[in-house]
Design a protein around this motif. Sequence first.
Motif, PDB file in Angstrom:
ATOM      1  N   GLU A  66       0.830  -1.207   0.000  1.00 14.57           N
ATOM      2  CA  GLU A  66       0.000   0.000   0.000  1.00 14.57           C
ATOM      3  C   GLU A  66       0.860   1.250   0.000  1.00 14.57           C
ATOM      4  O   GLU A  66       1.942   1.276   0.604  1.00 14.57           O
ATOM      5  N   TYR A  67       0.351   2.278  -0.673  1.00 17.27           N
ATOM      6  CA  TYR A  67       1.069   3.548  -0.782  1.00 17.27           C
ATOM      7  C   TYR A  67       0.058   4.673  -0.923  1.00 17.27           C
ATOM      8  O   TYR A  67      -0.885   4.565  -1.719  1.00 17.27           O
ATOM      9  N   VAL A  91      -2.147  14.506 -11.078  1.00 12.66           N
ATOM     10  CA  VAL A  91      -2.608  13.152 -10.758  1.00 12.66           C
ATOM     11  C   VAL A  91      -1.386  12.246 -10.759  1.00 12.66           C
ATOM     12  O   VAL A  91      -0.335  12.591 -11.298  1.00 12.66           O
ATOM     13  N   PHE A  92      -1.524  11.081 -10.134  1.00 12.52           N
ATOM     14  CA  PHE A  92      -0.430  10.103 -10.045  1.00 12.52           C
ATOM     15  C   PHE A  92       0.130   9.851 -11.440  1.00 12.52           C
ATOM     16  O   PHE A  92      -0.594   9.481 -12.367  1.00 12.52           O
ATOM     17  N   ALA A  93       1.421  10.090 -11.603  1.00 15.46           N
ATOM     18  CA  ALA A  93       2.076   9.962 -12.903  1.00 15.46           C
ATOM     19  C   ALA A  93       2.329   8.506 -13.252  1.00 15.46           C
ATOM     20  O   ALA A  93       2.687   7.697 -12.383  1.00 15.46           O
ATOM     21  N   GLY A 144      -3.136  11.985  -2.163  1.00  9.97           N
ATOM     22  CA  GLY A 144      -3.848  11.711  -0.927  1.00  9.97           C
ATOM     23  C   GLY A 144      -4.619  10.401  -0.937  1.00  9.97           C
ATOM     24  O   GLY A 144      -4.992   9.912   0.127  1.00  9.97           O
ATOM     25  N   MET A 145      -4.848   9.832  -2.115  1.00 15.22           N
ATOM     26  CA  MET A 145      -5.548   8.548  -2.175  1.00 15.22           C
ATOM     27  C   MET A 145      -4.568   7.404  -1.965  1.00 15.22           C
ATOM     28  O   MET A 145      -3.414   7.472  -2.383  1.00 15.22           O
ATOM     29  N   LEU A 195     -11.119   3.705  -5.141  1.00 21.72           N
ATOM     30  CA  LEU A 195     -12.377   3.610  -5.875  1.00 21.72           C
ATOM     31  C   LEU A 195     -12.381   2.613  -7.018  1.00 21.72           C
ATOM     32  O   LEU A 195     -13.433   2.078  -7.372  1.00 21.72           O
ATOM     33  N   GLU A 196     -11.217   2.378  -7.643  1.00 24.72           N
ATOM     34  CA  GLU A 196     -11.224   1.553  -8.852  1.00 24.72           C
ATOM     35  C   GLU A 196      -9.831   1.027  -9.195  1.00 24.72           C
ATOM     36  O   GLU A 196      -8.832   1.479  -8.650  1.00 24.72           O
ATOM     37  N   VAL A 197      -9.798   0.091 -10.138  1.00 23.33           N
ATOM     38  CA  VAL A 197      -8.524  -0.386 -10.680  1.00 23.33           C
ATOM     39  C   VAL A 197      -7.899   0.749 -11.478  1.00 23.33           C
ATOM     40  O   VAL A 197      -8.568   1.386 -12.298  1.00 23.33           O
TER      41      VAL A 197
END
Length: 145
Positions: A14-15, A39-41, A83-84, A111-113
């Motif tokens: 987890e991260y 957003v996460f790159a 933050g997610m 929330l999702e893959v």
Amino acid sequence: MRDTLKIGDEFTFEYVVDANKTVPNLYPESEEYRKMPEVFATGFMVGLLEWCCIEALHPHLDEGEGSLGTFISTSHCAPTPPGMKVTVTARCVEIRNSNNVFWEVVARDELEVIAEGRHGRHVIQTDRFLARVDKKKQTLERSAA
């Protein structure tokens, strides 16, 4: 590498996505990257998939061994804001010649893959690998002189 790793073994990691792992931070010297959404790159996500597999493989290595990423094929199918939490699951799907390990990887945010794919790691003798890198550096230094 010890023979303790088996096909089907799974590892979960987890991260929480930090703001410095967003697209504008991947290559901040690029004006075009700096304009992109925070957003996460994908580049950092690939590193996270590798990190999960590194951790999964580590308990099966002998003293003086490490591993290097040698293959990646993945989708990045959903954005994740900072933050997610992202949970990565790596499942061992193939071991070749006792030193090439392949993993199916799936990453999900809350929330999702967000990613699915395959990652390969090659088990190395760290000292031999570093000697090879040093030799390459010396060759470069000699050719520059």
